[in-house]
Design an enzyme around this catalytic site. Structure first.
Site, PDB file in Angstrom:
ATOM      1  N   ARG A 128       1.769  11.923  -9.521  1.00  0.00           N
ATOM      2  CA  ARG A 128       2.172  10.544  -9.197  1.00  0.00           C
ATOM      3  C   ARG A 128       3.585  10.228  -9.670  1.00  0.00           C
ATOM      4  NH1 ARG A 128      -2.367   7.674  -7.388  1.00  0.00           N
ATOM      5  NH2 ARG A 128      -4.348   8.167  -8.371  1.00  0.00           N
TER       6      ARG A 128
ATOM      7  N   PHE B 212      -0.992  16.311   4.009  1.00  0.00           N
ATOM      8  CA  PHE B 212      -1.326  15.701   2.722  1.00  0.00           C
ATOM      9  C   PHE B 212      -0.087  15.695   1.837  1.00  0.00           C
ATOM     10  CE2 PHE B 212      -3.027  15.169  -1.500  1.00  0.00           C
ATOM     11  CZ  PHE B 212      -3.979  14.190  -1.287  1.00  0.00           C
TER      12      PHE B 212
ATOM     13  N   ASP C 156      -4.068   5.878   6.110  1.00  0.00           N
ATOM     14  CA  ASP C 156      -4.542   7.139   6.672  1.00  0.00           C
ATOM     15  C   ASP C 156      -5.557   6.792   7.771  1.00  0.00           C
ATOM     16  OD1 ASP C 156      -4.842   9.916   6.716  1.00  0.00           O
ATOM     17  OD2 ASP C 156      -6.398   9.920   5.196  1.00  0.00           O
TER      18      ASP C 156
ATOM     19  N   GLU D  99       0.843  -1.204   0.000  1.00  0.00           N
ATOM     20  CA  GLU D  99       0.000   0.000   0.000  1.00  0.00           C
ATOM     21  C   GLU D  99       0.876   1.251   0.000  1.00  0.00           C
ATOM     22  OE1 GLU D  99      -2.453   1.348  -0.826  1.00  0.00           O
ATOM     23  OE2 GLU D  99      -4.028   1.572   0.667  1.00  0.00           O
ATOM     24  N   ASP D 100       0.325   2.330  -0.549  1.00  0.00           N
ATOM     25  CA  ASP D 100       1.087   3.584  -0.578  1.00  0.00           C
ATOM     26  C   ASP D 100       1.046   4.298   0.760  1.00  0.00           C
ATOM     27  OD1 ASP D 100      -1.626   4.146  -0.847  1.00  0.00           O
ATOM     28  OD2 ASP D 100      -1.395   5.572  -2.492  1.00  0.00           O
TER      29      ASP D 100
END
Ligand code: IMP
Ligand code: MG
Length: 183
Positions: A168, A155, A106, A102-103
């Site tokens: 990206r 963020f 959160d 996973e990136d």
């Protein structure tokens, strides 16, 4: 030549060099953990694609390559909810060791729901490796098994992560200028 998006970046949070160094360390931990086994490494699209490509190449362990596209929705204060799967794996994971790549984690809602869904397919094990972890924002009862970087509640974009489908393909993790969001 001006590098891509340079006028929109406030600052670099994690440089490409720092990412490369840390990835080697985490890949070594994964190699140690999976010694003698051949896990199925699932790339969670789209955000994990850059991390995934670098991570599996940094690992010495042989892995099966799979892709999923998921998102979570319908959460209130409960730590359970609905998972929307827009791309699923076709191969069986029964009896296999599964590594979710996973990136960023959160709220944790996506990983919580995905892990529960994959568990119904009877894999031998499910582990989560994440590039970034934002523990301050956690709602669901889940934590990654392997983390590259723990970050503050900010963020971030780049290295696979987007804002409105942009940024990206930046080679680092960074913070955008406020003016970008005001557009
Ligand atoms: P969660 O279900 O709240 O843990 O959501 C995780 C997903 O939200 C990630 O896979 C990202 O797609 C997105 N996300 C969360 N924080 C960020 C961020 O700082 N930058 C870009 N995407 C983010
Ligand atoms: Mg994601």
């Amino acid at each position: 030549m001006v590098d891509k998006y340079s006028t929109e970046i406030e600052r670099v949070m994690i440089s490409a060099e720092e990412i490369a160094v840390r990835l080697k360390e985490v890949a070594a931990k994964l190699d140690e953990y999976y010694e003698g086994r051949e896990p199925v490494a699932i790339c969670i699209l789209k955000g994990s694609v850059v991390f995934y490509a670098d991570l599996i190449r940094a690992m010495k362990t042989p892995v099966s390559v799979e892709f999923m596209k998921v998102s979570s929705y319908g959460f209130g204060t409960e730590s359970s909810g609905k998972l929307s799967v827009s791309l699923d794996i076709l191969s069986s994971i029964e009896g296999r060791d599964v590594l979710i790549v996973e990136d960023i984690i959160d709220s944790g809602n996506t990983m919580y729901a995905l892990k529960n869904m994959l568990a119904t397919r009877n894999p031998a094990s499910i582990k989560i490796v994440t590039l970034l972890d934002k523990p301050a924002r956690r709602v669901a009862d889940i934590s990654p098994d392997f983390t590259c970087f723990e970050i503050e509640d900010e963020f971030v974009i780049g290295y696979g992560l987007d804002y409105a489908e942009k940024y990206r393909n930046l080679p680092f993790v960074g913070i955008l200028k406020c003016s970008v969001y005001e557009k």
